[in-house]
Design an enzyme around this catalytic site. Structure first.
Site, PDB file in Angstrom:
ATOM      1  N   HIS A 243      49.957 -37.996  10.437  1.00  6.37           N
ATOM      2  CA  HIS A 243      49.926 -36.738  11.186  1.00  6.37           C
ATOM      3  C   HIS A 243      48.654 -35.903  10.971  1.00  6.37           C
ATOM      4  O   HIS A 243      47.912 -35.637  11.905  1.00  6.37           O
ATOM      5  CB  HIS A 243      51.132 -35.869  10.784  1.00  6.37           C
ATOM      6  CG  HIS A 243      52.466 -36.517  11.002  1.00  6.37           C
ATOM      7  ND1 HIS A 243      53.039 -36.686  12.253  1.00  6.37           N
ATOM      8  CD2 HIS A 243      53.346 -37.027  10.119  1.00  6.37           C
ATOM      9  CE1 HIS A 243      54.212 -37.269  12.120  1.00  6.37           C
ATOM     10  NE2 HIS A 243      54.437 -37.491  10.837  1.00  6.37           N
TER      11      HIS A 243
HETATM   12  O1  RIB Z   1      55.767 -33.141  10.391  1.00  9.69           O
HETATM   13  C1  RIB Z   1      54.622 -33.636   9.733  1.00  9.69           C
HETATM   14  C2  RIB Z   1      53.997 -32.581   8.896  1.00  9.69           C
HETATM   15  O2  RIB Z   1      54.893 -32.164   7.879  1.00  9.69           O
HETATM   16  C3  RIB Z   1      52.738 -33.068   8.149  1.00  9.69           C
HETATM   17  O3  RIB Z   1      51.856 -31.994   7.968  1.00  9.69           O
HETATM   18  C4  RIB Z   1      53.283 -33.500   6.825  1.00  9.69           C
HETATM   19  O4  RIB Z   1      52.305 -33.435   5.779  1.00  9.69           O
HETATM   20  C5  RIB Z   1      54.340 -32.464   6.606  1.00  9.69           C
HETATM   21  O5  RIB Z   1      53.702 -31.308   6.069  1.00  9.69           O
END
Ligand code: RIB
Ligand code: CA
Length: 314
Positions: A243
């Site tokens: 992500h």
């Molecule tokens: O949903 C994904 C996010 O939530 C990313 O930033 C991961 O590191 C968590 O913080």
């Protein structure tokens, strides 16, 4: 070429770690002014520990790292050890960091740094809950014109949520903070699950990270192998989404991404849809767009860029 000045607001987290490494491996293009840590994936004492571990791994023990908010604005902290492990950076065997945290609170430093900057000169990259950023904007509204843009990882619309059926983790943990940020008037580029789920790690790519033959490569392969097991078990497929590096990849190669300017608001009342990012994709309201909502990525280009910059860290 003038470097883009960046503040990364983070809750490391293995994917945060790859975002930080991608940024530090791109020193020709990015000047990382500091890391501001927030509670999210794990509590604040661990996100600040993990940020220091990653900066030492990158050969940057000089990086200014600040501890920020330990709790969301109104709700109790929700963490994600089931994804990131007890420490938040499970996978490799880490030595405890030697570098120290800065004494100043992250929000105070963020405000001070922005107020001293030229208008539109600093980019914020929040990749965790938006508590620090919202607190800074509320306490010092004059920082808003100083921010070139906020390029954040968070939200989901077409792909739904990952912590509840309706909400993505970063927004769900502090929905009040997210509502403040989206209403701030600062230009926002959002990297939601809609795009991060379009770039899934492959076993071959993770193996190519390990084949770099460096400590960075070895540690990243161990982090990613641990981190992706949760998403593979949940979503199936070959590998999980990476992500947070999407925000930094956008700064480096915006041409990899496609999105649309839309109006976004955040649910803060209903427990059923708490933290949902409600995207006016078809312009059904008369609300002016407040974010560029990214939905498509050149996946090969993204993973090639990450690998190239990890290699640059040596
Ligand atoms: O949903 C994904 C996010 O939530 C990313 O930033 C991961 O590191 C968590 O913080
Ligand atoms: Ca994160």
């Amino acid at each position: 070429m003038t470097k883009r000045q960046v503040i990364i607001d983070t809750d490391p987290g293995q994917d945060d770690a790859l975002a930080i490494l991608l940024a530090l491996g791109s020193s020709q293009e990015l000047d990382v002014l500091g890391l501001t840590c927030v509670a999210g994936n794990v509590p604040l004492d661990l996100t600040t520990r993990n940020a220091r571990i990653i900066c030492e791994l990158a050969g940057r023990p000089d990086m200014a790292i600040f501890a920020g908010c330990a709790e969301p604005l109104e709700r109790s902290l929700v963490t994600a050890e089931e994804v990131h492990g007890k420490t938040g950076l499970d996978g490799p065997d880490w030595a405890e960091p030697a570098m120290q945290l800065q004494d100043q609170h992250a929000v105070d430093w963020m405000i001070e740094t922005l107020l001293a900057a030229d208008d539109g000169s600093i980019t914020l990259c929040p990749v965790g809950p938006l508590t620090n950023v919202a607190t800074a904007l509320t306490r010092a509204p004059d920082i808003a014109p100083k921010i070139a843009e906020i390029v954040l990882m968070g939200g989901g619309y077409f792909k739904g949520g990952n912590i509840t059926p309706a909400a993505e983790f970063n927004i769900y943990v502090d929905p009040q903070a997210a509502k403040i940020v989206f209403a701030s008037g600062v230009p926002i580029v959002a990297m939601p699950l809609d795009v991060t789920h379009e770039a899934l790690m492959s076993k071959d790519w993770v193996a190519s990270v390990g084949a770099l033959g460096t400590d960075v490569g070895d540690k990243c392969q161990a982090m990613l192998s641990f981190y992706e097991r949760y998403d593979v078990e949940r979503y199936g497929g070959d590998g999980g989404p990476l992500h947070d590096p999407a925000t930094i990849a956008y700064l480096l190669k915006p041409e990899l991404y496609t999105g649309k300017k839309v109006f976004v608001d955040v649910e803060v009342d209903s427990e059923l849809t708490m933290g949902m990012t409600v995207v006016d994709w078809w312009g059904k309201t008369n609300n002016p767009p407040n974010a560029t909502w990214i939905t498509e990525v050149d996946s090969d280009g993204f993973f090639g860029l990450v690998l190239e910059r990890l290699a640059a860290l040596g």
